[in-house]
Each structure stands twice: as C-alpha cells, then as structure tokens.
Design an enzyme around this catalytic site. Structure first.
Site, mmCIF file in Angstrom:
data_model
loop_
_atom_site.group_PDB
_atom_site.id
_atom_site.type_symbol
_atom_site.label_atom_id
_atom_site.label_comp_id
_atom_site.label_asym_id
_atom_site.label_seq_id
_atom_site.Cartn_x
_atom_site.Cartn_y
_atom_site.Cartn_z
ATOM 1 N N LYS A 173 0.844 -1.190 0.000
ATOM 2 C CA LYS A 173 0.000 0.000 0.000
ATOM 3 C C LYS A 173 0.885 1.247 0.000
ATOM 4 O O LYS A 173 1.503 1.586 1.006
ATOM 5 C CB LYS A 173 -0.905 0.016 1.233
ATOM 6 C CG LYS A 173 -1.875 1.179 1.151
ATOM 7 C CD LYS A 173 -2.388 1.551 2.520
ATOM 8 C CE LYS A 173 -2.534 3.006 2.769
ATOM 9 N NZ LYS A 173 -2.171 3.992 1.798
ATOM 10 N N THR A 230 0.465 6.448 13.695
ATOM 11 C CA THR A 230 -0.059 5.388 12.813
ATOM 12 C C THR A 230 0.546 4.036 13.210
ATOM 13 O O THR A 230 -0.141 3.024 13.231
ATOM 14 C CB THR A 230 0.265 5.697 11.333
ATOM 15 O OG1 THR A 230 -0.049 7.056 11.077
ATOM 16 C CG2 THR A 230 -0.523 4.811 10.393
ATOM 17 N N GLU A 248 8.917 1.487 11.225
ATOM 18 C CA GLU A 248 9.920 2.554 11.033
ATOM 19 C C GLU A 248 9.175 3.874 11.173
ATOM 20 O O GLU A 248 8.391 4.239 10.299
ATOM 21 C CB GLU A 248 10.546 2.444 9.640
ATOM 22 C CG GLU A 248 11.274 1.138 9.380
ATOM 23 C CD GLU A 248 12.527 0.972 10.209
ATOM 24 O OE1 GLU A 248 13.066 1.987 10.680
ATOM 25 O OE2 GLU A 248 12.952 -0.175 10.410
ATOM 26 N N CYS A 282 12.840 11.532 7.143
ATOM 27 C CA CYS A 282 12.798 11.139 8.554
ATOM 28 C C CYS A 282 14.164 11.305 9.216
ATOM 29 O O CYS A 282 14.258 11.396 10.426
ATOM 30 C CB CYS A 282 12.328 9.696 8.670
ATOM 31 S SG CYS A 282 13.323 8.568 7.687
ATOM 32 N N GLU A 384 7.726 16.079 16.126
ATOM 33 C CA GLU A 384 8.231 16.036 14.749
ATOM 34 C C GLU A 384 7.436 17.008 13.878
ATOM 35 O O GLU A 384 6.217 16.908 13.793
ATOM 36 C CB GLU A 384 8.097 14.614 14.194
ATOM 37 C CG GLU A 384 8.776 14.453 12.848
ATOM 38 C CD GLU A 384 8.552 13.082 12.229
ATOM 39 O OE1 GLU A 384 7.416 12.585 12.277
ATOM 40 O OE2 GLU A 384 9.524 12.526 11.691
HETATM 41 P P1 NAD Z 1 1.464 8.261 7.935
HETATM 42 O O1 NAD Z 1 1.679 7.461 9.152
HETATM 43 O O2 NAD Z 1 0.367 9.251 7.914
HETATM 44 O O3 NAD Z 1 1.184 7.327 6.675
HETATM 45 C C1 NAD Z 1 2.088 6.303 6.286
HETATM 46 C C2 NAD Z 1 1.312 5.213 5.583
HETATM 47 O O4 NAD Z 1 0.417 4.625 6.524
HETATM 48 C C3 NAD Z 1 0.454 5.709 4.416
HETATM 49 O O5 NAD Z 1 0.482 4.757 3.382
HETATM 50 C C4 NAD Z 1 -0.926 5.773 5.046
HETATM 51 O O6 NAD Z 1 -1.976 5.636 4.122
HETATM 52 C C5 NAD Z 1 -0.889 4.588 5.985
HETATM 53 N N1 NAD Z 1 -1.858 4.663 7.093
HETATM 54 C C6 NAD Z 1 -2.427 5.766 7.639
HETATM 55 N N2 NAD Z 1 -3.282 5.405 8.604
HETATM 56 C C7 NAD Z 1 -3.261 4.058 8.682
HETATM 57 C C8 NAD Z 1 -3.919 3.092 9.506
HETATM 58 N N3 NAD Z 1 -4.793 3.448 10.430
HETATM 59 N N4 NAD Z 1 -3.618 1.798 9.318
HETATM 60 C C9 NAD Z 1 -2.709 1.404 8.392
HETATM 61 N N5 NAD Z 1 -2.082 2.264 7.572
HETATM 62 C C10 NAD Z 1 -2.343 3.576 7.720
HETATM 63 O O7 NAD Z 1 2.867 8.930 7.615
HETATM 64 P P2 NAD Z 1 3.193 9.936 6.449
HETATM 65 O O8 NAD Z 1 2.620 11.265 6.816
HETATM 66 O O9 NAD Z 1 2.848 9.327 5.127
HETATM 67 O O10 NAD Z 1 4.789 9.986 6.506
HETATM 68 C C11 NAD Z 1 5.498 10.825 7.355
HETATM 69 C C12 NAD Z 1 5.998 10.086 8.565
HETATM 70 O O11 NAD Z 1 6.775 8.971 8.167
HETATM 71 C C13 NAD Z 1 6.907 10.923 9.414
HETATM 72 O O12 NAD Z 1 6.578 10.725 10.765
HETATM 73 C C14 NAD Z 1 8.286 10.368 9.128
HETATM 74 O O13 NAD Z 1 9.242 10.534 10.140
HETATM 75 C C15 NAD Z 1 7.980 8.935 8.920
HETATM 76 N N6 NAD Z 1 9.039 8.270 8.167
HETATM 77 C C16 NAD Z 1 9.839 7.399 8.834
HETATM 78 C C17 NAD Z 1 10.878 6.769 8.153
HETATM 79 C C18 NAD Z 1 11.785 5.792 8.846
HETATM 80 O O14 NAD Z 1 12.504 5.097 8.162
HETATM 81 N N7 NAD Z 1 11.780 5.708 10.160
HETATM 82 C C19 NAD Z 1 11.071 7.036 6.799
HETATM 83 C C20 NAD Z 1 10.228 7.931 6.162
HETATM 84 C C21 NAD Z 1 9.202 8.543 6.856
#
Ligand code: NAD
Length: 480
Positions: A173, A230, A248, A282, A384
């Site tokens: 996804k 999430t 992650e 991130c 963040e």
């Molecule tokens: P997000 O958590 O909003 O979404 C990430 C993914 O999860 C998307 O595909 C989203 O549709 C899905 N999602 C949302 N709600 C869900 C649920 N209830 N159940 C299952 N899936 C769900 O994050 P974002 O805004 O897309 O990305 C930014 C975040 O990602 C930041 O916090 C950033 O630090 C983090 N990030 C972490 C890493 C790492 O390697 N640690 C890398 C990149 C980004």
C-alpha cells in the site's frame, strides 16, 4: 482525468467500489489524477491473488526470482527520467533530487535484494557428540508493506524488494498522497515478467486500506514506515493477532556540532541535512546543537546560506526547495512555526508561506526556517514537524550535548561533527539512536541495519536483517 489503477493478480483494475479520490500536484495546488478509494474488498481480492501465486513463487529457485527482480531494476533504470518526472510532480520535490536520489535508489533497492538473496545463509549449531542443528529460513506467505509519501518509490521498493526476494507474495500500500510511481512500477512489473499475484498494489486511504491490512487474518507480516501515531494504531490491531511487525517511525534528530569540526564541510552538509526534500526526510537533523565557541559564527553563515536557497518550481533546475507535499501538511508546518513564536522562539530566517508567480501560484511552498532561543523541552523541540524548519541550541560540554540530544522520545538518527576521534566514538556509544553519522549525513550502505529506538520504531531493515524479517526461521535438530 487519468485514473490510477490497482494492480491485483497481474491486472490493472479499478477499485471494486468504483470510487476514486483526488490526487494533487503540490507545486500547482491542483488535482491532476485520481486514486482508487479501495477498501477491505480490494484487500480480499489481493489476498486471494497472493494465495494463488504463493505456491509457485515461494518454491521458484532463488536464481529465477533474482533474475526477474534484476529485470525490474533494469526497467527502472531504462525509465528513470520519466519516473523522476512523475515523482517530482506527485510529491513536489525538486526534479533534480528525484533524478539523483529517489529513482536511482529505487533501482538500487531492487538490484541489492535481488542479489542479496543469492548470498543469504543460515546457521548451524553443533552439539558435539549429541546432535546437530540447522536453521531453515523459509518464506512466510502473504506479507504487507505500508509506505509513506516523503520518499515514495524509494521506500516502496526498499520494502517490497526483500519481501519478494525471500519468496513471499506481497500486498503493498503506497501513500494515498503520492501513489503515482507505485502505479508506474506496476506496469514495469508486468514487463519484467513478475508472475501474476506475486506483487499486488492496492491504493487508497490509510483508514480504509491500511486498516483492512492490519485486520486481515491471512496477512501475517506488516512492514510499515510512517508516523509514530499510525505505527501505534497498526500495532494495537496487529499485535494481538501475533503478526510480525517492523515499524519505522518518526524522528527528531539531533545534529551535534563541536567547535573542533571541519566548519566548511559541516556547513555544506548541514544545509542538506536540514532542508533536503523540504526537510521531509525522517533522517533530517531538525535540532541543531552547536558548541558555544562557534555558535555565533555558525548562526551567521547558516542563516546567510539559507536565505540564498531558491524556492521554486520543482521542475526548474535552479530550485533548491520544492513544494510541501500537501495543503494540510503545509498548514501543519506553518502552525508549528506559530507555536515556536508563542513558545518564545526567534525566527532567524524564513517563517512564511511563499507565493510564486505563474503556473505555481497556488502551490504549497514554505521558506526554509531557522529558529533559536527555545528550550529543548518545548513542543517545537520535542514534536516532529517534518518540514523545512530547524532549531538552534547551544551547548558547552559533551555531557550537555548528549543530554539535549537524548532528551526526546525519539531515537532515529543523530549526526556528530568533530575532528576528535575518541569523542566521536564516545558519543556514538551513548546516543540513544538507531543510526549515528560522524562527519557526514545520509551516507547509506544498504547492508547496514536501519531503524530507530524509543518512539522511532521497532525492528531493523536493510541487508540480511530485512531478509531475516521476511522469512520464518525453523530449527531442525538431528540426534547423532
Ligand atoms: P502516515 O503514518 O500518515 O502514513 C504512512 C502510511 O500509513 C500511508 O500509506 C498511510 O496511508 C498509511 N496509514 C495511515 N493510517 C493508517 C492506519 N490506520 N492503518 C494502516 N495504515 C495507515 O505517515 P506519512 O505522513 O505518510 O509519513 C510521514 C511520517 O513517516 C513521518 O513521521 C516520518 O518521520 C515517517 N518516516 C519514517 C521513516 C523511517 O525510516 N523511520 C522514513 C520515512 C518517513
């Protein structure tokens, strides 16, 4: 308007509901394509397709799986310019960044795991004259990957590549905010000869498709990258079902600068670690900690350089800073800048939305922003922001730096700038962080363990760690 399609059972198809949601171009602030608004029915279809494909894919000799994945990597390379354009349009990032980082890395991810699987080995434990143990590492079955919008194809491939190489069938996804390059990849998978149903890409909202993944009893593994909240939600559903999870999550990374560092090198890299991809990585160092002796010099030089950055059309080669990924995210970043002011922070550079003339006049742009004068305990330094916003804090001793650096709930990455080798080693040991860079940033060897501690996540990706995650270990004990 173009309709993005799900990729299920080898076919590009509409969501069963026939409903779509808008996909925006951040640099223009307008809708340019439509995304399947998939739900649990589409996940069910993907599970069926995966179940059909698994008996063939999981026993296929790894050399054959590897060859198919290498073909896919070749196709990414062949289509790199188009993919980079699509990534930039979908995400708002500068085209040159997508061309130099995102797409080459997507290709490298697939190529790396296509070959890593050929070298993957397992353990044997001998009990002298009693028994010998050996460990089989078998594909698990149907696994899911859920990825974010900041590095769309880069992180999408980082997850699917080890899962597929290890012989699993994958339901992937992508983020609903940046779905386009995953859709483009689904077409390349067909061309590469990936058997139908081995990879299924289901687009849509986290609250619908993501939740359906967490809830499905036949999906035994979830590899997730995204926000900490999430991650918590996924774990709350999946952990009681005993699913294997890799999470992650977010970060609030310290960039620690000692007065004995190579100043020019540090400044050049700190510009990147602060504002690359509009600060939406991130691993970006959003809290810059500077030793007192060079605080003023650093501040002057850093502010000057930041003010020189060109914010503009991501397709323009001159632009250093592109658009913020979405309007809600832009508003969230702007609200944090307001919060910083309320908390007593002084804005040294930036601080505002930027309006650009011409076709980008409705785009979502924010000036790179530097703030000083805030305690580490305030919300601006604890939460963040995930945008082009950094704070400056000064410190006197190594112990002070460490206390500030470790003083958040996150622990993803840290950077240390010093020419004192012993000090670098000491700090690297004491930092609460999954990754420590010394005198560099974002230098990545795909074999190394990647992940965070504390609220930045659970588990490690990368190299054999990822192949171990996507396989089930079975010990066989033979009595002698
Ligand atoms: P997000 O958590 O909003 O979404 C990430 C993914 O999860 C998307 O595909 C989203 O549709 C899905 N999602 C949302 N709600 C869900 C649920 N209830 N159940 C299952 N899936 C769900 O994050 P974002 O805004 O897309 O990305 C930014 C975040 O990602 C930041 O916090 C950033 O630090 C983090 N990030 C972490 C890493 C790492 O390697 N640690 C890398 C990149 C980004």
């Amino acid at each position: 308007m173009e309709k993005i399609q799900n990729y299920i059972g080898g076919s590009l198809i509409s969501p069963l509901s026939k409903k779509y949601i808008d996909n925006f171009e951040p640099a223009k602030g307008s809708v340019y394509s439509l995304i399947p608004d998939s739900d649990a029915q589409d996940i069910e279809l993907a599970v069926k397709a995966s179940k059909k494909a698994f008996p063939v894919w999981s026993v296929m000799p790894k050399q054959e799986r590897s060859a198919i994945l290498l073909k896919l990597a070749d196709l990414i390379l062949k289509n790199a310019d188009q993919l980079a354009f699509e990534e930039s349009r979908d995400n708002g990032k500068p085209l040159k960044l997508a061309s130099q980082v995102d797409i080459p890395r997507a290709e490298a991810n697939i190529r790396f795991f296509a070959t890593a699987i050929l070298h993957f080995e397992s353990e044997s434990h001998s009990m002298e004259n009693t028994a010998i143990n050996y460990t089989l590492r078998e594909p698990i079955g149907i696994v899911a990957t859920i990825s974010p919008w900041n590095l769309p194809l880069y992180l999408f491939t980082w997850k699917i590549a080890p899962a597929l190489a290890a012989g699993n069938c994958v339901i992937a996804k992508p983020s609903e905010i940046t779905p386009y390059t995953a859709y483009a990849l689904s077409k390349l998978c067909k061309e590469a000869g990936l058997p139908d149903g081995v990879l299924n890409i289901v687009h849509g909202l986290g609250a619908k498709v993501g939740e359906a993944i967490s809830l499905h009893p036949d999906i035994k593994v979830i590899s997730f990258t995204g926000g900490t909240q999430t991650g918590k939600r996924i774990a709350s559903i999946a952990a009681p079902m005993f699913k294997k999870l890799s999470l992650e999550l977010g970060g609030k990374n310290p960039n620690i600068i000692f007065d004995d560092c190579d100043f020019d090198d540090m400044l050049k890299t700190t510009m990147r670690s602060s504002f690359s991809n509009q600060g939406q990585i991130c691993l970006c160092g959003s809290r810059i900690l500077i030793q007192k002796g060079i605080y003023e010099d650093f501040k002057k030089a850093f502010v000057e350089r930041t003010k020189e950055l060109i914010i503009g059309n991501p397709l323009d080669d001159k632009s250093n800073i592109g658009a913020i990924v979405s309007e809600p995210h832009m508003n969230k970043i702007l609200s944090y800048i307001e919060l910083a002011k309320e908390e007593g922070g002084k804005i040294l550079a930036g601080g505002h939305r930027v309006y650009i003339d011409g076709e980008n006049k409705n785009g979502w742009f924010i000036e790179p922003t530097i703030i000083e004068g805030l305690a580490n305990s305030c919300r601006t330094n604890q939460e963040e922001i995930f945008g082009p916003v950094v704070t400056l804090q000064s410190f006197e001793t190594e112990e002070d730096a460490l206390a500030i650096a470790n003083g958040t709930e996150y622990g993803l990455a840290a950077t240390v700038w010093t020419s004192n080798l012993k000090k670098a080693h000491r700090l690297a040991q004491k930092l609460h962080s999954g990754i420590v860079w010394v005198n560099c940033w974002l230098v990545r060897d795909l074999r190394t363990p990647f992940g965070g501690v504390k609220n930045s996540g659970v588990g490690r990706e990368g190299g054999f760690e990822a192949l171990r995650f996507f396989t089930e270990a079975k010990n066989v004990c033979i009595y002698l």
